[in-house]
Design a protein around this motif. Structure first.
Motif, short mmCIF file in Angstrom:
data_model
loop_
_atom_site.label_atom_id
_atom_site.label_comp_id
_atom_site.label_asym_id
_atom_site.label_seq_id
_atom_site.Cartn_x
_atom_site.Cartn_y
_atom_site.Cartn_z
N ILE A 206 9.88 14.95 3.70
CA ILE A 206 10.54 15.36 4.93
C ILE A 206 9.84 14.65 6.08
CG2 ILE A 206 11.10 17.28 6.46
CD1 ILE A 206 11.15 19.08 3.99
N SER A 207 10.61 13.89 6.86
CA SER A 207 10.08 13.15 8.00
C SER A 207 10.79 13.58 9.27
CB SER A 207 10.29 11.64 7.82
OG SER A 207 9.66 11.18 6.65
N VAL A 208 10.03 13.72 10.35
CA VAL A 208 10.60 14.03 11.66
C VAL A 208 10.53 12.77 12.50
CG1 VAL A 208 10.31 15.38 13.78
CG2 VAL A 208 9.97 16.47 11.56
N VAL B 91 15.87 22.59 15.86
CA VAL B 91 15.72 22.00 14.52
C VAL B 91 14.28 21.55 14.32
CG1 VAL B 91 16.52 20.19 12.96
CG2 VAL B 91 18.15 21.34 14.47
N ILE B 92 13.70 20.91 15.34
CA ILE B 92 12.30 20.48 15.25
C ILE B 92 11.40 21.70 15.07
CG2 ILE B 92 10.39 19.37 16.48
CD1 ILE B 92 12.68 17.46 15.53
N ASP B 93 11.64 22.74 15.88
CA ASP B 93 10.83 23.97 15.75
C ASP B 93 10.95 24.57 14.35
OD1 ASP B 93 9.96 23.78 18.36
OD2 ASP B 93 11.34 25.29 19.15
N PHE B 94 12.16 24.56 13.80
CA PHE B 94 12.38 25.09 12.45
C PHE B 94 11.51 24.37 11.42
CE2 PHE B 94 14.58 24.64 8.37
CZ PHE B 94 14.70 25.96 7.99
N PHE B 95 11.49 23.04 11.48
CA PHE B 95 10.74 22.28 10.49
C PHE B 95 9.24 22.26 10.78
CE2 PHE B 95 14.91 20.76 9.31
CZ PHE B 95 14.82 20.69 7.93
N MET B 96 8.84 22.37 12.03
CA MET B 96 7.40 22.36 12.34
C MET B 96 6.75 23.71 12.05
SD MET B 96 6.99 19.28 12.89
CE MET B 96 5.25 19.34 13.21
N ARG B 97 7.56 24.76 12.04
CA ARG B 97 7.09 26.11 11.69
C ARG B 97 8.03 26.69 10.64
NH1 ARG B 97 6.82 25.47 17.06
NH2 ARG B 97 4.81 25.56 18.04
N PRO B 98 8.08 26.05 9.48
CA PRO B 98 9.09 26.45 8.49
C PRO B 98 8.78 27.81 7.87
CG PRO B 98 7.60 24.85 7.53
CD PRO B 98 7.22 24.97 8.98
N SER C 117 6.90 24.39 1.86
CA SER C 117 7.39 23.13 1.30
C SER C 117 8.42 22.44 2.21
CB SER C 117 7.98 23.35 -0.09
OG SER C 117 9.02 24.28 -0.05
N LEU C 118 8.88 23.11 3.25
CA LEU C 118 9.78 22.48 4.22
C LEU C 118 9.02 21.82 5.38
CD1 LEU C 118 12.80 24.93 4.51
CD2 LEU C 118 12.81 22.60 3.62
N LYS C 119 7.70 21.91 5.38
CA LYS C 119 6.91 21.29 6.44
C LYS C 119 6.97 19.77 6.28
CE LYS C 119 2.88 22.03 9.17
NZ LYS C 119 3.34 22.63 10.37
N PRO C 120 7.20 19.04 7.37
CA PRO C 120 7.29 17.58 7.28
C PRO C 120 6.00 16.95 6.77
CG PRO C 120 8.04 18.35 9.41
CD PRO C 120 7.44 19.52 8.71
N THR C 121 6.17 15.89 6.01
CA THR C 121 5.02 15.13 5.53
C THR C 121 4.71 13.97 6.47
OG1 THR C 121 6.52 13.85 4.13
CG2 THR C 121 5.37 15.71 3.12
N LYS C 122 5.68 13.59 7.31
CA LYS C 122 5.48 12.47 8.24
C LYS C 122 6.15 12.77 9.57
CE LYS C 122 5.59 9.24 4.44
NZ LYS C 122 6.49 8.53 3.59
N LEU C 123 5.49 12.32 10.65
CA LEU C 123 6.06 12.38 11.99
C LEU C 123 6.12 10.97 12.55
CD1 LEU C 123 3.98 15.31 13.53
CD2 LEU C 123 6.34 15.42 12.75
#
Length: 190
Positions: free
Chosen positions: A3-5, A148-155, A159-165
């Protein structure tokens, strides 16, 4: 599943600014970054020793998922909305859109095949959790909207936390020249 943001931000009053009641940056900036990342992955994979892996992992051939909010999706040109080998998932609570682009015939991310789906965050979590671990090889790219960014940054699940920004810092953004007061920010990342 990676998961990349991908974000475009400007520093405004010592905060990471992304909007003012609308998107303040041209979405082309995030899409250009997305295209570059796909090209890099494709080149990397073409140098791989196992050619079967090349076909499986390139952005050109593999189905990637691009997640965004409804305002971000509306801001894209029709060309940008037609991404080759990409599945676009738009987070929304709009009941009409949810009914018109029904994903519910699919029970996991590995089974979605259409190019566009509207769903809520909860629906996405359910699809993600129902996806077989071995099948979680599809890359997910998150390109915005504050919620959407908030959702993934604080999932809700780790396992939904991004691996790359991938963050593009916009210097001298147009909103400062036009004297627009920015009101949408994202937190600094640690």
């Amino acid at each position: 599943m990676s998961i990349s943001v991908i974000l475009s931000v400007a520093i405004y009053k010592n905060k990471l600014a992304i909007g003012h009641d609308e998107i303040i940056f041209n979405p082309n900036q995030s899409m250009e970054t997305f295209d570059i990342l796909c090209k890099i992955a494709s080149l990397r994979d073409k140098t791989a020793k196992n050619t079967d892996e090349v076909a499986k992992n390139t952005c050109e051939t593999a189905k990637s998922i691009v997640v965004m909010g409804n305002n971000t999706f509306k801001s894209l040109s029709s060309e940008q909305k037609n991404l080759k080998n990409k599945i676009i998932i738009v987070f929304t609570n709009d009941a009409t859109l949810l009914d018109d682009y029904d994903y519910r015939e699919h029970d996991s991310l590995e089974n979605i095949t259409d190019d566009l789906y509207y769903m809520t965050e909860v629906d996405f979590i359910n699809l993600y959790l129902n996806t077989d671990t071995a099948a979680k090889t599809t890359d997910i790219y998150v390109i915005g909207g504050k919620e959407v960014i908030d959702f993934f940054m604080r999932p809700p699940i780790i396992s939904l936390k991004p691996t790359k920004l991938y963050i593009t810092h916009i210097m001298n953004p147009q909103f400062i020249k036009r004297n627009i007061q920015v009101d949408t920010f994202i937190p600094y990342f640690s």
